[in-house]
Design an enzyme around this catalytic site. Structure first.
Site, mmCIF file in Angstrom:
data_model
loop_
_atom_site.group_PDB
_atom_site.id
_atom_site.type_symbol
_atom_site.label_atom_id
_atom_site.label_comp_id
_atom_site.label_asym_id
_atom_site.label_seq_id
_atom_site.Cartn_x
_atom_site.Cartn_y
_atom_site.Cartn_z
ATOM 1 N N LYS A 154 37.862 -34.562 59.632
ATOM 2 C CA LYS A 154 39.196 -34.912 59.113
ATOM 3 C C LYS A 154 39.036 -36.208 58.324
ATOM 4 O O LYS A 154 39.071 -37.302 58.887
ATOM 5 C CB LYS A 154 40.159 -35.091 60.295
ATOM 6 N N GLU A 192 33.970 -46.531 65.806
ATOM 7 C CA GLU A 192 33.522 -47.627 64.925
ATOM 8 C C GLU A 192 34.781 -48.207 64.298
ATOM 9 O O GLU A 192 35.425 -47.560 63.467
ATOM 10 C CB GLU A 192 32.600 -47.096 63.845
ATOM 11 N N CYS A 211 34.023 -52.957 56.501
ATOM 12 C CA CYS A 211 34.236 -53.479 57.853
ATOM 13 C C CYS A 211 33.253 -54.582 58.207
ATOM 14 O O CYS A 211 33.521 -55.402 59.066
ATOM 15 C CB CYS A 211 34.097 -52.337 58.845
ATOM 16 N N GLU A 229 42.294 -58.581 60.172
ATOM 17 C CA GLU A 229 41.421 -57.969 59.176
ATOM 18 C C GLU A 229 42.240 -57.756 57.906
ATOM 19 O O GLU A 229 43.300 -57.118 57.956
ATOM 20 C CB GLU A 229 40.916 -56.624 59.717
HETATM 21 P P1 NAD Z 1 42.764 -45.862 59.638
HETATM 22 O O1 NAD Z 1 42.504 -46.233 61.046
HETATM 23 O O2 NAD Z 1 44.102 -46.103 59.077
HETATM 24 O O3 NAD Z 1 42.457 -44.305 59.416
HETATM 25 C C1 NAD Z 1 41.197 -43.738 59.718
HETATM 26 C C2 NAD Z 1 41.355 -42.255 59.941
HETATM 27 O O4 NAD Z 1 42.134 -42.028 61.109
HETATM 28 C C3 NAD Z 1 42.060 -41.506 58.820
HETATM 29 O O5 NAD Z 1 41.382 -40.289 58.618
HETATM 30 C C4 NAD Z 1 43.449 -41.287 59.388
HETATM 31 O O6 NAD Z 1 44.125 -40.196 58.823
HETATM 32 C C5 NAD Z 1 43.137 -41.043 60.854
HETATM 33 N N1 NAD Z 1 44.232 -41.264 61.807
HETATM 34 C C6 NAD Z 1 45.316 -42.073 61.679
HETATM 35 N N2 NAD Z 1 46.071 -42.037 62.802
HETATM 36 C C7 NAD Z 1 45.449 -41.189 63.661
HETATM 37 C C8 NAD Z 1 45.717 -40.759 64.991
HETATM 38 N N3 NAD Z 1 46.781 -41.196 65.671
HETATM 39 N N4 NAD Z 1 44.854 -39.911 65.571
HETATM 40 C C9 NAD Z 1 43.739 -39.486 64.914
HETATM 41 N N5 NAD Z 1 43.440 -39.851 63.650
HETATM 42 C C10 NAD Z 1 44.271 -40.707 63.027
HETATM 43 O O7 NAD Z 1 41.632 -46.614 58.774
HETATM 44 P P2 NAD Z 1 41.472 -46.724 57.190
HETATM 45 O O8 NAD Z 1 42.583 -47.558 56.637
HETATM 46 O O9 NAD Z 1 41.213 -45.376 56.596
HETATM 47 O O10 NAD Z 1 40.098 -47.526 57.086
HETATM 48 C C11 NAD Z 1 39.998 -48.902 57.195
HETATM 49 C C12 NAD Z 1 39.607 -49.314 58.591
HETATM 50 O O11 NAD Z 1 38.394 -48.680 58.977
HETATM 51 C C13 NAD Z 1 39.338 -50.807 58.709
HETATM 52 O O12 NAD Z 1 39.903 -51.288 59.894
HETATM 53 C C14 NAD Z 1 37.818 -50.889 58.764
HETATM 54 O O13 NAD Z 1 37.315 -52.032 59.395
HETATM 55 C C15 NAD Z 1 37.491 -49.651 59.517
HETATM 56 N N6 NAD Z 1 36.110 -49.248 59.271
HETATM 57 C C16 NAD Z 1 35.191 -49.452 60.273
HETATM 58 C C17 NAD Z 1 33.853 -49.120 60.058
HETATM 59 C C18 NAD Z 1 32.828 -49.315 61.148
HETATM 60 O O14 NAD Z 1 31.763 -48.732 61.033
HETATM 61 N N7 NAD Z 1 33.089 -50.088 62.193
HETATM 62 C C19 NAD Z 1 33.455 -48.570 58.839
HETATM 63 C C20 NAD Z 1 34.407 -48.382 57.847
HETATM 64 C C21 NAD Z 1 35.735 -48.720 58.081
#
Ligand code: NAD
Length: 486
Positions: free
Chosen positions: A185, A260, A294, A392
């Site tokens: 997803k 992550e 991140c 962040e």
């Molecule tokens: P997000 O958490 O808003 O969304 C990530 C994914 O989760 C999307 O596919 C979204 O549709 C899905 N999602 C949202 N609500 C959900 C729920 N209740 N249940 C299941 N899935 C759900 O993150 P984003 O804005 O796409 O990405 C940015 C974030 O990702 C930042 O916080 C960044 O630090 C983090 N990130 C972490 C890493 C790592 O390796 N630690 C790498 C890249 C990004």
């Protein structure tokens, strides 16, 4: 306006089909619609999970060689379509072309090939013979045993917007190599290359149901996936807030969780640091994906003896970076993903002003006619407790904080809820190495901002749970099973 050809159907059980609705994917640089993406709902989730579950028994018994061959074949196809995939990723993410091509397309090929090799890697552990006396369980014997790695089952791979295809490859590569089936997803903002990668995996020969990909506009689809009792593991990369919701929902059926999450990396700059090296390292927060990463060094924690010089050099660097069209060869800072993300960045920058920090560079919206741009911004003279130093931002904003003693630098660095990646800049590498022992993060870089592909990757504290990266990812997607004989 459709600028590139994009897949328009979800992938379930090896078939592509149209969902009831679609939604527009917007190019962050032009604000044009790149394409309509399928908007999958709960019924699609149920079908995808059912297909993955049905495919698991046979797929989990395929040979290592077969899984390796298919991953190499998929990598070959990605390579042969690199131009088209690079253009698609560039359009849906707004990334600079070399970032789209190198980090996403080449990165995807690299990860698929790494886990094609990983499929052949045996991580079983033989147990030393053990003499057991007679007990009520049976007569005495010499016991031998093996600890074997078995696939977890159906893995839901939920990915973030900042790392679409490369992020998906980093999850499906090790998951498929170790015999799991997957339902992917991708993030709503830029899911098209992920759909394309799903189609490529099917074309490479992964059997129907082994790889399923669902895209959707809202969070409900991901939530339904995490809730499904037939999903055995959730591999999630995204924000800490959503990660905590997933941990809660996944806990109800005791799913295996690999999370992550967010980061608020600090770069400790020691008094003997080489200033140009530190400036280049910290500038990654401006120059890489407009700060949407991140692991980036978003806080510069600088010894007071060199603080003014470093802030001046950072401000000079920020002001020198060209912001604009990601397709122009001399652009360094492209757009962020959406108007909403730009607003978040602007509101956090405003919070820095309101709470008494100084904007030493940037801080205002670049005067470009279209696109979601944010200027490389340096917030100086911040206090560690300020909102800008705690939250962040996920945009091109560096926050500089002075310190007097190493103890204070460690306290500032560790003083957020995150613990993903920190940095130390200092000429005495031995001292910098020792300092890492006090930093509560999964990764510490000394005098650089590069990534070692074989290093375990993941966070302390609220930056996540578990590790992938290199061979550690093979462990992340498997359960240990002990087989013991006399
Ligand atoms: P997000 O958490 O808003 O969304 C990530 C994914 O989760 C999307 O596919 C979204 O549709 C899905 N999602 C949202 N609500 C959900 C729920 N209740 N249940 C299941 N899935 C759900 O993150 P984003 O804005 O796409 O990405 C940015 C974030 O990702 C930042 O916080 C960044 O630090 C983090 N990130 C972490 C890493 C790592 O390796 N630690 C790498 C890249 C990004």
């Amino acid at each position: 306006m459709t600028v590139v050809e994009a897949p328009s159907r979800v992938l379930v059980g090896g078939e592509r089909y149209a969902t009831a609705g679609t939604y527009p994917i917007v190019n962050p640089a032009t604000e044009d619609v790149v394409a309509e993406a399928p908007d999958a709902g709960p019924a699609d989730v149920a079908a995808a999970v059912e297909a993955a579950k049905a495919a698991f028994p046979a797929w989990s018994q395929t040979s290592r060689e077969e899984r390796s061959r298919l991953l190499h074949r998929a990598a070959d196809i990605v390579e042969s379509r690199a131009d088209e995939l690079g253009a698609l990723i560039q359009a849906e993410t707004g990334a600079l072309m070399h970032v789209a091509r190198w980090f996403q397309v080449t990165g995807t090929v690299g990860r698929l090939r790494r886990y094609a090799r990983g499929a052949l890697e045996v991580r079983d552990v033989p147990l030393a013979p053990h003499a057991m006396p007679s007990t009520v369980l049976g007569p005495g014997a010499l016991l031998g045993g093996n600890v074997l790695r078995r696939p977890v089952g159906v893995v839901a791979c939920v990915t973030p917007y900042n790392w679409p295809m490369g992020g998906m490859a980093g999850k499906v590569g090790p998951a498929l190599a170790t015999g799991n089936t997957v339902v992917v997803k991708p993030a709503p903002q830029d899911p098209l290359a992920c759909l394309a990668l799903g189609e490529i995996l099917v074309e490479a020969g992964f059997p129907p149901g082994v790889v399923n990909v669902l895209t959707s506009a809202g969070p409900e689809t991901g939530a339904a996936l995490v809730d499904s009792p037939d999903v055995d593991m959730v591999s999630f990369t995204g924000s800490t807030a959503v990660g905590m919701k997933i941990a809660e929902a996944g806990g109800r059926t005791l799913k295996r969780l690999f999370l992550e999450l967010g980061g608020k990396g600090a770069a400790i700059v020691l008094p003997d640091a080489d200033i140009p090296t530190a400036v280049t390292g910290i500038s990654a927060t401006w120059t890489f994906q407009s700060g949407q990463g991140c692991i980036l060094p978003t806080r510069a924690v600088v010894h007071r003896s060199i603080y003014d010089a470093l802030v001046e050099a950072l401000a000079e660097r920020a002001n020198s970076l060209k912001v604009g069209d990601p397709l122009d060869a001399d652009t360094v800072v492209g757009p962020v993903i959406s108007a909403a993300q730009r607003e978040r960045i602007e509101s956090l920058t405003q919070s820095a002003r309101d709470e008494g920090a100084r904007i030493a560079a940037g801080g205002t919206r670049p005067g470009l006619p279209r696109g979601f741009y944010a200027a490389p911004t340096l917030v100086a003279d911040a206090h560690p407790g300020m909102t800008i130093a705690q939250r962040e931002v996920f945009g091109p904003v560096v926050t500089a904080i002075p310190y007097d003693t190493v103890e204070e630098a460690v306290e500032i660095t560790n003083g957020t809820e995150y613990g993903l990646h920190n940095y130390v800049f200092g000429k005495d590498v031995g001292k910098a190495y020792d300092l890492a022992a006090q930093l509560r993060s999964g990764y510490v870089s000394l005098n650089n901002s590069l990534q070692h592909p074989e290093a375990p990757f993941g966070g302390f504290k609220r930056s996540g749970l578990g590790r992938d990266g290199g061979s550690f990812a093979l462990d992340a997607y498997t359960e240990m099973q002990s087989v013991v004989w006399t």
